[in-house]
Design an enzyme around this catalytic site. Sequence first.
Site, mmCIF file in Angstrom:
data_model
loop_
_atom_site.group_PDB
_atom_site.id
_atom_site.type_symbol
_atom_site.label_atom_id
_atom_site.label_comp_id
_atom_site.label_asym_id
_atom_site.label_seq_id
_atom_site.Cartn_x
_atom_site.Cartn_y
_atom_site.Cartn_z
ATOM 1 N N LYS A 65 0.815 -1.218 0.000
ATOM 2 C CA LYS A 65 0.000 0.000 0.000
ATOM 3 C C LYS A 65 0.851 1.272 0.000
ATOM 4 C CE LYS A 65 -4.134 -2.074 2.026
ATOM 5 N NZ LYS A 65 -5.178 -1.985 3.076
ATOM 6 N N ASN A 86 -4.979 1.752 -1.626
ATOM 7 C CA ASN A 86 -5.438 0.375 -1.839
ATOM 8 C C ASN A 86 -6.212 0.210 -3.140
ATOM 9 O OD1 ASN A 86 -7.988 1.451 -1.291
ATOM 10 N ND2 ASN A 86 -8.583 -0.217 0.071
ATOM 11 N N ASP A 101 -10.643 1.983 2.395
ATOM 12 C CA ASP A 101 -10.813 1.247 3.645
ATOM 13 C C ASP A 101 -11.755 1.954 4.615
ATOM 14 O OD1 ASP A 101 -9.213 -0.901 2.937
ATOM 15 O OD2 ASP A 101 -7.399 -0.051 3.808
ATOM 16 N N ALA A 130 -3.538 -0.714 8.582
ATOM 17 C CA ALA A 130 -4.985 -0.918 8.612
ATOM 18 C C ALA A 130 -5.689 0.259 9.279
ATOM 19 C CB ALA A 130 -5.312 -2.215 9.351
ATOM 20 N N ARG A 151 0.726 -0.450 21.345
ATOM 21 C CA ARG A 151 1.791 -0.899 22.239
ATOM 22 C C ARG A 151 2.940 0.113 22.254
ATOM 23 N NH1 ARG A 151 1.458 -5.616 24.174
ATOM 24 N NH2 ARG A 151 0.256 -6.381 22.404
ATOM 25 N N TYR A 210 -11.194 -10.852 9.929
ATOM 26 C CA TYR A 210 -12.448 -11.589 9.773
ATOM 27 C C TYR A 210 -12.207 -13.082 9.672
ATOM 28 C CZ TYR A 210 -11.048 -11.520 4.853
ATOM 29 O OH TYR A 210 -10.351 -11.663 3.686
#
Length: 268
Positions: A65, A86, A101, A130, A151, A210
Amino acid sequence: MTDRYAVVGNPVAHSLSPTIHAEFARVTGEDLTYGTLEAPIDGFARAADRFLASGRGLNVTVPFKLDAWRWVDRHDDYAAAAGAVNTIVPTEDGWLGCNTDGVGLVADLTEHLRWQVAGARTLILGAGGAVQGVVGALSEAGAEDVAIANRTVAKAQALADRFGVRACSLDEVGGGWDLIVNGTSAGLAGTGGLIAGDAVAGGRCYDMFYTRDGATPFCTWAKAQGARAVADGLGMLVEQAAQAFYLWRGVRPDTASVLALIRGGGPS
């Protein structure tokens, strides 16, 4: 002459995109073919040049991407904000890099799931590619008090600064969220628990990843912690594909039937 499209990635043979776009073409009567294109890790530009010499567009999946963002001639607003492309669309001014997205996520949340985004206090887990593609669309749809938890806090903060939202570490996340969106794959390998359980209690939890039955580790974990509702990202996959199809063909396909086909066990 039949127009050619494909999804480029590495690996890409597992992609559901050919199944989705074949069904879109069938129900709309559009004359096209759609396949997969596996490019070498260091060979995106060569693969794109070769395919688009005669092809009419590409979808782009991991890990390309960012390569696609550099390859195109210009960007739409979503791709410019996300720093990732994308979907590649032909225009009179060259190849346009788009990011569908965020549009896909919001469409799934509001149209299929009927979840409230406007006014929803929203937590996003992760700060990778994402997530970059959806923060702007969620804010545009009216999500409130948006926070990105990761994180590595510095990475979350850099992304939060770009979109004018706030950041924190996964360990710092408290409760009171209306909408929790998981954009990290960390939960796929384990129990799905990335934050304290009370952070998701009473909220609606959405996993951008998913499975066929919707029971990702994150969804299973969130439900056990008292989430009000859970959903995986298959609807987002279908909706972002529908937006790409629209950008290419000027026709918006029905997505409910395609989602039902795939969820019912269509080809993988």
